[in-house]
Design a protein around this motif. Structure first.
Motif, short mmCIF file in Angstrom:
data_model
loop_
_atom_site.label_atom_id
_atom_site.label_comp_id
_atom_site.label_asym_id
_atom_site.label_seq_id
_atom_site.Cartn_x
_atom_site.Cartn_y
_atom_site.Cartn_z
N ASP B 123 25.45 -4.10 -53.68
CA ASP B 123 25.43 -4.60 -52.31
C ASP B 123 24.28 -3.91 -51.55
O ASP B 123 24.17 -2.68 -51.56
N HIS B 124 23.42 -4.73 -50.92
CA HIS B 124 22.26 -4.16 -50.22
C HIS B 124 22.34 -4.36 -48.71
O HIS B 124 21.31 -4.37 -48.03
N THR B 125 23.55 -4.51 -48.18
CA THR B 125 23.65 -4.74 -46.73
C THR B 125 23.26 -3.50 -45.93
O THR B 125 22.99 -3.59 -44.74
N GLY B 126 23.21 -2.35 -46.58
CA GLY B 126 22.89 -1.12 -45.86
C GLY B 126 21.43 -0.69 -45.97
O GLY B 126 21.14 0.51 -45.84
N VAL B 127 20.53 -1.64 -46.17
CA VAL B 127 19.12 -1.29 -46.34
C VAL B 127 18.57 -0.56 -45.10
O VAL B 127 17.91 0.49 -45.21
N ALA B 128 18.86 -1.10 -43.93
CA ALA B 128 18.34 -0.48 -42.71
C ALA B 128 18.95 0.91 -42.53
O ALA B 128 18.26 1.87 -42.13
N GLU B 129 20.22 1.04 -42.85
CA GLU B 129 20.88 2.33 -42.71
C GLU B 129 20.29 3.37 -43.68
O GLU B 129 20.14 4.55 -43.33
N ALA B 130 19.94 2.92 -44.88
CA ALA B 130 19.33 3.85 -45.83
C ALA B 130 18.00 4.38 -45.28
O ALA B 130 17.70 5.57 -45.38
N GLU B 131 17.23 3.47 -44.70
CA GLU B 131 15.95 3.91 -44.12
C GLU B 131 16.17 4.95 -43.03
O GLU B 131 15.47 5.95 -42.95
N GLU B 132 17.18 4.67 -42.20
CA GLU B 132 17.51 5.62 -41.13
C GLU B 132 17.91 6.98 -41.68
O GLU B 132 17.51 8.02 -41.17
N ASN B 134 17.11 8.30 -44.54
CA ASN B 134 15.94 8.98 -45.09
C ASN B 134 15.09 9.59 -43.99
O ASN B 134 14.65 10.74 -44.08
N HIS B 135 14.87 8.79 -42.96
CA HIS B 135 14.05 9.28 -41.86
C HIS B 135 14.71 10.49 -41.18
O HIS B 135 14.07 11.53 -40.97
N TYR B 136 15.99 10.34 -40.92
CA TYR B 136 16.71 11.40 -40.22
C TYR B 136 16.76 12.67 -41.06
O TYR B 136 16.55 13.79 -40.56
N ALA B 137 17.01 12.50 -42.38
CA ALA B 137 17.15 13.68 -43.25
C ALA B 137 15.87 14.51 -43.27
O ALA B 137 15.90 15.72 -43.41
N ARG B 138 14.75 13.81 -43.10
CA ARG B 138 13.47 14.52 -43.16
C ARG B 138 13.03 15.07 -41.81
O ARG B 138 12.14 15.92 -41.73
N THR B 139 13.63 14.58 -40.73
CA THR B 139 13.11 14.92 -39.40
C THR B 139 14.13 15.62 -38.51
O THR B 139 13.78 16.05 -37.41
N THR B 146 19.18 15.12 -48.95
CA THR B 146 18.94 14.19 -50.07
C THR B 146 18.30 14.91 -51.26
O THR B 146 18.08 14.29 -52.30
N LYS B 147 18.03 16.20 -51.10
CA LYS B 147 17.14 16.84 -52.08
C LYS B 147 17.68 16.89 -53.51
O LYS B 147 16.90 16.86 -54.45
N TYR B 148 18.99 16.96 -53.67
CA TYR B 148 19.51 16.96 -55.04
C TYR B 148 19.77 15.54 -55.54
O TYR B 148 20.30 15.34 -56.63
N GLU B 149 19.43 14.57 -54.74
CA GLU B 149 19.57 13.17 -55.17
C GLU B 149 18.20 12.52 -55.28
O GLU B 149 18.04 11.31 -55.06
N GLY B 150 17.21 13.33 -55.59
CA GLY B 150 15.87 12.81 -55.82
C GLY B 150 15.03 12.71 -54.56
O GLY B 150 13.88 12.30 -54.60
N GLY B 225 24.90 13.52 -35.77
CA GLY B 225 23.56 13.28 -35.25
C GLY B 225 22.97 11.99 -35.79
O GLY B 225 22.22 11.28 -35.11
N LEU B 226 23.33 11.67 -37.00
CA LEU B 226 22.86 10.42 -37.60
C LEU B 226 23.42 9.24 -36.82
O LEU B 226 22.70 8.31 -36.46
N ASP B 227 24.69 9.30 -36.54
CA ASP B 227 25.32 8.27 -35.71
C ASP B 227 26.69 8.79 -35.28
O ASP B 227 27.48 9.19 -36.14
N PRO B 228 27.00 8.76 -33.98
CA PRO B 228 28.30 9.25 -33.50
C PRO B 228 29.47 8.54 -34.17
O PRO B 228 30.59 9.05 -34.18
N VAL B 229 29.21 7.38 -34.72
CA VAL B 229 30.28 6.64 -35.37
C VAL B 229 30.84 7.42 -36.57
O VAL B 229 31.96 7.17 -37.03
N LEU B 230 30.05 8.39 -37.08
CA LEU B 230 30.51 9.19 -38.22
C LEU B 230 31.27 10.45 -37.78
O LEU B 230 31.78 11.21 -38.62
#
Lengths: 556, 556
Positions: B123-132, B134-139, B146-150, B225-230
């Motif tokens: 299922d690829h419905t979370g493509v936008a969320e994955a980008e977020e 990645n961006h958030y994890a780095r910034t 994500t470092k132990y997951e490649g 911080g990623l999303d208050p929903v979490l």
């Protein structure tokens, strides 16, 4: 005296010769006939595995007689009213001749020797010799005599072929007095002038490094330095060349009888098919004429004042008078156009072989079914591809599946398809291939423009132009110009007829013949604004990809 | 007390669940059965156009019951002698659960809501969320979780999917107490431990950014911080995880009755199919196990002393105990392998549609013929491609038709075929595609080595490994290593059975279970010296092309 009404256009193609009887006043095509070359059809004198393709002069002679007589039979009495004959042929297609100007294959000793026959344009036996010529022309210390032929001498041209045959065959080396192009010899044969054949400017300038700057063919010391086997050949070839508005001579009595024409009928100096085709297709300055078939030949004319001695970079040649006398004829082209689609069709047809091997249907049905499906593939691909908006495929292809002729000849280049995903369909890949050939066409137009040759219209003729609307629409969108399709299905023969008319004095010059005999256009493809914009971007991808991977494609 | 003799391996695939009854002493596969998911087969709860793929928990439950009962029916009385059960599933395939640990789709209010079901791995419905992510994890200013997951978080993984569903569906947001992976929930269901489910180390470490370095899942302030929903979800998920040699619990009385097994039968903690498959395929340190199907999953294990906390660049993940407890499990893979060939087959099949539309044969015959030819395409391509020496095609392809998973995940990459000529045939293009997938395989092996992980053998299992000798031979030649093919057609289930045996105490650890239950290898492909040399060069072309055009392929 009653004014003669007709002219004959004779168009020698790769497989057959076509004779078209044309009304000299209107250009209407009255009757026509085609004759296939019998020896060629049997594959004699050829070895495709070595890219050796030779044609026996008797194929040309017999084919001519058959085609002309059959065409004239369509209108009894017309032969008496034919004022002139124009002849175009493939080229460069040279043949060794004896002192009388006869092809050696017409003498008893050489009648079955392929080296004594015409070396067809697509014969590639002279590849090594072409490389040598290129190397030598750049390093011998004097003028680079390839410079008016795009700076890269081809294996398909005059000197590569002569050098190859002379080296390969000592008997020919001894017997060959001179050499003639197919388009030189045929008019000479018909007019009894073989011993003093009037050489075609078109063939000489585009393929034999003839240029007035150095007084004709390259000088003796260049040729002898290239290989002593060429020593003194230059003197037995030619210095003077003729444009095709000139008369090669009058039809001999015996040929007049054989063909059913009047003795003395004017025969024009010959030229290559694409060049006469461009004239038949109404070429004028600033019009780019594309002869579109398996490959393309792109022809332009420009006044001497525009070009002068400026070298147009990366095209195939620039020759004063090769197309229209008094103007510089420019030739470019793509090594594969329809052939690219034919390749894809062949690949998609691969599983269809199974239809003749399965036990589910009988072999005859299988064969018919296979043929039926195969024949429909390109039509169906075009239909489906036309429905895919050009924004949607995201595939980019490079069209160099047969190398690149222009801009910047490079036969070592190869094709590519980029951007594939698991969802990519056959019509999408086909669409990308069609776009790639159109990008190649645009690259040629852009090069002409960059070199100062304006283009204000595109004219198309040939099989692809008449048969594949999708391909033509994409070409128009990519070039962002209207493309007018020539009405005549036989534009080369029509152009030859125009030269026949001028040589016969029916008209004062080719422009007048074009005005009076031109058949007009059957259809115009108009570019779509949005598609043109989209293609502007995709064309950028094509250029970038091409530039970046060209080096690697060469090495594969 | 008589020693129990059997263990059950349960393998949940994308379309079906397989139950295999295995002799715990020898590893022999006694009986097996497959049950397809009925709702999934109907395409319910899916929208392929949006890459939305959901599976109803009842499909898993009903499928399990059918498959296990049918497998046991093959040997009456065997149910009484089953000591343990191991379960593998696809992943990351998470589902929202209520406070009791039940998938929300099993409650009346959500029984038809796709967001309350398992979000299948693809299922690829979370493509936008994955980008977020990645961006958030780095910034975000802290550790990159994500470092132990490649180092690149995928749309196919746990948090991307949770975030997407929580944002998209307010009802789920309110009702979801926690989330469970398919491989977490099934053992919990069978052992009545849903409320206190023992989490799979494999799923947690490879897909949920769980690592002991930061005490479990990423900390609350990262997630919020990623999303208050979490917010506060972390506390309702988990901190502790378990390797699959551990017992999730004993089979409940009611499940024992439903399945025909004894109450209290040991059920192992679950894990992903490829990881248990690698165990079933005899993975050891320095063996690269390739599970080869539509895509590949490449699994290795390495002692902690070799890897430590060193980050292996560009692979999918490194998790202590995800494959074999006590070692670091390493995962890599190719996004498309068999799928690349399936794509080419689909394209070549395009003209066959015509067989059902022609009037020359009846429609039923046409359909059978179409199917017959289509089914034979890959076999015939392989036969013909095998006859072409690898020196002869001169085509190079890039295998990224579904993006690139490893090395260096990049889903925006695309495929390409380069070096096309007019003579290129379908078997030649196929050969190039097969070589491209092998080059992709080699690039992964080279990356492992470059990062200090030695490889001294390659082991293959899965459909491609068993069915396509040509593909396997090319892979061996390109990797220049022998490739051993696992005997078992059901290596994942066999691996699951091994975990079941260890969880039941039949063996002390997985290595012992592997030694006793391993089924060996059916075939070994040996590299040819000359082909390996030739491929060394072609692999260089593949790498160079890939590097040079990757940027442009991304932009298409």
């Amino acid at each position: 005296m009653e004014k003669e009404q007709y002219v004959l256009g004779i168009d020698y193609g790769t497989d057959s010769v076509r004779a078209v009887l044309v009304d000299a006043m209107t250009g209407s095509e009255i009757t026509s006939a085609v004759a296939y070359y019998p020896r060629w059809a049997e594959g004699r004198y050829c070895d495709p595995s070595k890219s050796m393709f030779r044609q026996h002069p008797l194929d040309y002679v017999e084919g001519l007689e058959t085609a002309v007589k059959q065409a004239l039979a369509g209108l009894p009495g017309a032969g008496e009213k034919v004022a002139g004959i124009g002849i175009d042929t493939t080229g460069s297609t040279p043949c060794a001749t004896d002192a009388a100007g006869r092809p050696l294959a017409l003498t008893e000793a050489f009648k079955d020797n392929p080296n004594a026959m015409f070396v067809l344009w697509k014969d590639h036996t002279g590849v090594a010799e072409a490389e040598e010529i290129n190397h030598y022309a750049r390093t011998w210390g004097g003028t680079d005599y390839t410079k008016y032929e795009g700076g890269i001498y081809s294996a398909e041209w005059f000197w590569s072929k002569i050098l190859h045959v002379l080296r390969a065959d000592p008997q020919i080396r001894n017997a060959a007095h001179s050499w003639a192009e197919h388009c030189d010899w045929l008019p000479a044969l018909l007019t009894g002038t073989e011993a003093g054949v009037k050489r075609s400017r078109c063939a000489a300038g585009h393929k034999a490094m003839w240029h007035e700057e150095w007084g004709g063919l390259p000088p003796e010391r260049f040729l002898e330095g290239l290989d002593p086997v060429l020593k003194s050949l230059r003197d037995r070839l030619y210095t003077v060349t003729y444009t095709s508005d000139q008369k090669a001579g009058g039809l001999t009595t015996s040929w007049a009888a054989r063909l059913g024409l009047r003795p003395g009928t004017a025969v024009a100096v010959g030229a290559f098919d694409a060049h006469m085709g461009a004239v038949g297709g109404q070429i004028t300055p600033s019009a780019l004429v594309k002869i579109m078939g398996t490959s393309t030949c792109d022809v332009m004319v420009a006044p001497y004042e525009v070009i002068g001695k400026k070298l147009i970079k990366g095209i195939c040649g620039q020759v004063d008078g090769s197309v229209i006398p008094g103007m510089i004829g420019l030739e470019a082209g793509q090594s594969a156009y329809g052939d690219v689609y034919a390749w894809f069709k062949r690949m998609l047809s691969w599983p269809l072989e199974e239809l003749t091997e399965t036990s589910m249907i009988d072999r005859a049905t299988g064969e018919k079914l296979r043929q039926q499906i195969e024949d429909g593939i390109l039509r169906k691909l075009s239909e489906e591809a036309a429905r895919i908006p050009c924004q949607e495929t995201h595939l980019v292809a490079l069209d160099w599946l047969n190398g690149r002729r222009t801009p910047d000849a490079d036969q070592t280049l190869k094709g590519a398809i980029l951007g594939l995903t698991l969802g990519a369909t056959a019509p999408e890949v086909y669409r990308a291939l069609v776009e790639a050939t159109a990008f190649g066409a645009r690259a040629i137009a852009d090069r002409f423009r960059a070199e100062g040759v304006a283009i204000d219209q595109v004219i198309a003729l040939g099989g692809i132009a008449k048969k594949n609307e999708f391909v033509m629409q994409v070409a128009s969108d990519v070039m962002n110009m209207p493309i007018k399709v020539v009405s005549s299905d036989q534009a080369c023969a029509l152009g030859a007829a125009m030269f026949g008319a001028v040589a016969a004095g029916v008209y004062g010059d080719i422009q007048e013949a074009q005005t009076r005999m031109g058949g007009g256009f059957s259809q115009t493809f108009m570019p779509g604004l949005e598609r043109a914009r989209e293609y502007q971007k995709l064309y950028g991808d094509y250029l970038r990809f091409g530039t970046e991977i060209a080096g690697h494609l060469r090495d594969l």
